[in-house]
Design a protein around this motif. Structure first.
Motif, PDB file in Angstrom:
ATOM      1  N   PRO A  69       0.865  -1.185   0.000  1.00 19.67           N
ATOM      2  CA  PRO A  69       0.000   0.000   0.000  1.00 19.67           C
ATOM      3  C   PRO A  69       0.904   1.238   0.000  1.00 19.67           C
ATOM      4  CG  PRO A  69      -0.510  -1.468   1.851  1.00 19.67           C
ATOM      5  CD  PRO A  69       0.697  -2.004   1.182  1.00 19.67           C
ATOM      6  N   LEU A  70       0.445   2.307  -0.638  1.00 19.54           N
ATOM      7  CA  LEU A  70       1.277   3.500  -0.799  1.00 19.54           C
ATOM      8  C   LEU A  70       1.873   4.023   0.511  1.00 19.54           C
ATOM      9  CD1 LEU A  70       2.511   5.523  -2.742  1.00 19.54           C
ATOM     10  CD2 LEU A  70       0.404   6.862  -2.559  1.00 19.54           C
ATOM     11  N   PRO A  71       1.111   4.119   1.605  1.00 22.80           N
ATOM     12  CA  PRO A  71       1.723   4.632   2.838  1.00 22.80           C
ATOM     13  C   PRO A  71       2.902   3.778   3.327  1.00 22.80           C
ATOM     14  CG  PRO A  71      -0.662   4.701   3.027  1.00 22.80           C
ATOM     15  CD  PRO A  71      -0.339   3.932   1.766  1.00 22.80           C
ATOM     16  N   LEU A  72       2.787   2.467   3.199  1.00 23.60           N
ATOM     17  CA  LEU A  72       3.879   1.592   3.617  1.00 23.60           C
ATOM     18  C   LEU A  72       5.052   1.676   2.642  1.00 23.60           C
ATOM     19  CD1 LEU A  72       4.861  -0.366   5.717  1.00 23.60           C
ATOM     20  CD2 LEU A  72       3.619  -2.196   4.538  1.00 23.60           C
ATOM     21  N   HIS A  73       4.768   1.799   1.356  1.00 25.80           N
ATOM     22  CA  HIS A  73       5.814   2.010   0.346  1.00 25.80           C
ATOM     23  C   HIS A  73       6.591   3.284   0.676  1.00 25.80           C
ATOM     24  CE1 HIS A  73       6.865   2.135  -4.225  1.00 25.80           C
ATOM     25  NE2 HIS A  73       7.827   2.649  -3.507  1.00 25.80           N
ATOM     26  N   ILE A  74       5.873   4.361   0.983  1.00 22.40           N
ATOM     27  CA  ILE A  74       6.516   5.629   1.331  1.00 22.40           C
ATOM     28  C   ILE A  74       7.379   5.469   2.583  1.00 22.40           C
ATOM     29  CG2 ILE A  74       6.069   7.969   2.196  1.00 22.40           C
ATOM     30  CD1 ILE A  74       3.619   8.020   0.292  1.00 22.40           C
ATOM     31  N   GLU A  75       6.875   4.762   3.577  1.00 21.66           N
ATOM     32  CA  GLU A  75       7.640   4.573   4.814  1.00 21.66           C
ATOM     33  C   GLU A  75       8.953   3.830   4.545  1.00 21.66           C
ATOM     34  OE1 GLU A  75       7.053   2.725   9.312  1.00 21.66           O
ATOM     35  OE2 GLU A  75       5.306   2.906   7.990  1.00 21.66           O
ATOM     36  N   CYS A  76       8.889   2.787   3.730  1.00 22.06           N
ATOM     37  CA  CYS A  76      10.116   2.054   3.366  1.00 22.06           C
ATOM     38  C   CYS A  76      11.072   2.954   2.594  1.00 22.06           C
ATOM     39  CB  CYS A  76       9.772   0.825   2.523  1.00 22.06           C
ATOM     40  SG  CYS A  76       8.936  -0.490   3.411  1.00 22.06           S
ATOM     41  N   ALA A  77      10.546   3.688   1.622  1.00 22.99           N
ATOM     42  CA  ALA A  77      11.383   4.560   0.797  1.00 22.99           C
ATOM     43  C   ALA A  77      12.013   5.671   1.631  1.00 22.99           C
ATOM     44  CB  ALA A  77      10.555   5.153  -0.343  1.00 22.99           C
ATOM     45  N   GLU A  78      11.266   6.231   2.574  1.00 16.28           N
ATOM     46  CA  GLU A  78      11.830   7.263   3.442  1.00 16.28           C
ATOM     47  C   GLU A  78      12.969   6.696   4.281  1.00 16.28           C
ATOM     48  OE1 GLU A  78       8.453   8.781   5.615  1.00 16.28           O
ATOM     49  OE2 GLU A  78       8.195  10.438   4.197  1.00 16.28           O
ATOM     50  N   PHE A  79      12.763   5.531   4.843  1.00 20.27           N
ATOM     51  CA  PHE A  79      13.815   4.901   5.652  1.00 20.27           C
ATOM     52  C   PHE A  79      15.081   4.681   4.828  1.00 20.27           C
ATOM     53  CE2 PHE A  79      16.093   1.061   6.882  1.00 20.27           C
ATOM     54  CZ  PHE A  79      16.470   1.402   8.177  1.00 20.27           C
ATOM     55  N   LEU A  80      14.908   4.203   3.607  1.00 22.55           N
ATOM     56  CA  LEU A  80      16.058   3.854   2.774  1.00 22.55           C
ATOM     57  C   LEU A  80      16.733   5.055   2.116  1.00 22.55           C
ATOM     58  CD1 LEU A  80      14.549   0.712   1.034  1.00 22.55           C
ATOM     59  CD2 LEU A  80      16.403   0.735   2.723  1.00 22.55           C
ATOM     60  N   HIS A  81      15.969   6.085   1.731  1.00 23.25           N
ATOM     61  CA  HIS A  81      16.541   7.101   0.843  1.00 23.25           C
ATOM     62  C   HIS A  81      16.394   8.565   1.258  1.00 23.25           C
ATOM     63  CE1 HIS A  81      16.931   3.757  -1.897  1.00 23.25           C
ATOM     64  NE2 HIS A  81      15.630   3.573  -1.913  1.00 23.25           N
ATOM     65  N   LEU A  82      15.536   8.865   2.224  1.00 18.34           N
ATOM     66  CA  LEU A  82      15.235  10.268   2.505  1.00 18.34           C
ATOM     67  C   LEU A  82      16.472  11.076   2.913  1.00 18.34           C
ATOM     68  CD1 LEU A  82      13.086  12.435   2.543  1.00 18.34           C
ATOM     69  CD2 LEU A  82      12.579  11.818   4.918  1.00 18.34           C
ATOM     70  N   ASP A  83      17.330  10.526   3.754  1.00 17.91           N
ATOM     71  CA  ASP A  83      18.531  11.261   4.169  1.00 17.91           C
ATOM     72  C   ASP A  83      19.416  11.596   2.974  1.00 17.91           C
ATOM     73  OD1 ASP A  83      17.740  11.217   6.807  1.00 17.91           O
ATOM     74  OD2 ASP A  83      18.994   9.496   7.346  1.00 17.91           O
ATOM     75  N   ARG A  84      19.567  10.660   2.078  1.00 16.54           N
ATOM     76  CA  ARG A  84      20.402  10.868   0.886  1.00 16.54           C
ATOM     77  C   ARG A  84      19.810  11.960  -0.009  1.00 16.54           C
ATOM     78  NH1 ARG A  84      20.232   6.053  -0.628  1.00 16.54           N
ATOM     79  NH2 ARG A  84      21.969   5.437   0.650  1.00 16.54           N
ATOM     80  N   ILE A  85      18.505  11.928  -0.180  1.00 22.64           N
ATOM     81  CA  ILE A  85      17.825  12.923  -1.013  1.00 22.64           C
ATOM     82  C   ILE A  85      17.964  14.316  -0.394  1.00 22.64           C
ATOM     83  CG2 ILE A  85      15.565  13.669  -1.895  1.00 22.64           C
ATOM     84  CD1 ILE A  85      16.506  11.255  -3.351  1.00 22.64           C
ATOM     85  N   ARG A  86      17.761  14.402   0.907  1.00 22.46           N
ATOM     86  CA  ARG A  86      17.829  15.705   1.593  1.00 22.46           C
ATOM     87  C   ARG A  86      19.221  16.326   1.512  1.00 22.46           C
ATOM     88  NH1 ARG A  86      14.293  14.503   6.942  1.00 22.46           N
ATOM     89  NH2 ARG A  86      12.285  15.141   6.094  1.00 22.46           N
ATOM     90  N   LYS A  87      20.261  15.513   1.402  1.00 25.00           N
ATOM     91  CA  LYS A  87      21.627  16.035   1.315  1.00 25.00           C
ATOM     92  C   LYS A  87      21.920  16.662  -0.043  1.00 25.00           C
ATOM     93  CE  LYS A  87      23.561  12.821   4.671  1.00 25.00           C
ATOM     94  NZ  LYS A  87      24.405  11.636   4.862  1.00 25.00           N
ATOM     95  N   ASN A  88      21.128  16.336  -1.038  1.00 22.61           N
ATOM     96  CA  ASN A  88      21.334  16.861  -2.375  1.00 22.61           C
ATOM     97  C   ASN A  88      20.784  18.285  -2.446  1.00 22.61           C
ATOM     98  OD1 ASN A  88      20.710  17.487  -5.217  1.00 22.61           O
ATOM     99  ND2 ASN A  88      21.416  15.399  -5.578  1.00 22.61           N
ATOM    100  N   PRO A  89      21.613  19.260  -2.845  1.00 25.10           N
ATOM    101  CA  PRO A  89      21.156  20.661  -2.898  1.00 25.10           C
ATOM    102  C   PRO A  89      19.912  20.868  -3.755  1.00 25.10           C
ATOM    103  CG  PRO A  89      23.531  20.519  -3.261  1.00 25.10           C
ATOM    104  CD  PRO A  89      23.004  19.117  -3.231  1.00 25.10           C
ATOM    105  N   LEU A  90      19.735  20.049  -4.764  1.00 25.78           N
ATOM    106  CA  LEU A  90      18.580  20.168  -5.645  1.00 25.78           C
ATOM    107  C   LEU A  90      17.260  19.992  -4.890  1.00 25.78           C
ATOM    108  CD1 LEU A  90      17.693  20.381  -8.668  1.00 25.78           C
ATOM    109  CD2 LEU A  90      17.865  17.895  -8.754  1.00 25.78           C
TER     110      LEU A  90
END
Length: 135
Positions: A69-90
């Motif tokens: 389900p989308l909310p669980l997909h988002i939770e997994c994706a945030e755990f795996l990638h959110l820190d990396r994305i936030r570090k990108n100036p873009l």
């Protein structure tokens, strides 16, 4: 404990058999297409590397996430990638909603060592985040 071990060995044997069948199918297709040996070797190297590193987990485009389900997909994706994305100036000034939209569209891409991700002069069609590994 013994039954768990037998179950594990059985799953690994099934996965190995599936991989071998897939490789034979790929070889057959490459022969049919009459690909040159150096290309066939690189294709085999890619799939063998994929199997060695991930045991076939990347056979699907996005692991199991697309089945969630989308909310669980988002939770997994945030755990795996959110820190990396936030570090990108873009992406530093982007809203959380926008970042979630980006996160659920990320797809794993494996590149064999010594291979190219992009070539100089190619049109940009994707954005790549390297993790783990290096260029």
């Amino acid at each position: 404990i013994f039954s768990n071990f037998v179950s594990y060995i059985s799953r690994m044997d099934q996965a190995s058999t599936k991989f071998n069948e897939k490789m034979e199918d790929i070889r057959s297709q490459m022969r049919y297409l009459r690909l040159p040996k150096h290309i066939r070797d690189r294709v085999e190297q890619y799939f063998e590397y994929l199997w060695l590193c991930h045991k076939g987990l990347l056979d699907r485009d996005n692991y199991f996430f697309d089945e969630l389900p989308l909310p669980l997909h988002i939770e997994c994706a945030e755990f795996l990638h959110l820190d990396r994305i936030r570090k990108n100036p873009l992406f530093q000034k982007c809203s959380k909603s926008f970042l979630r939209g980006v996160l659920v569209r990320l797809k794993p891409q494996l590149v064999v060592p010594q291979d190219y991700v992009v070539n100089k002069g190619d049109a940009a069609t994707a954005l790549y985040f390297v993790a783990p590994g290096g260029l």
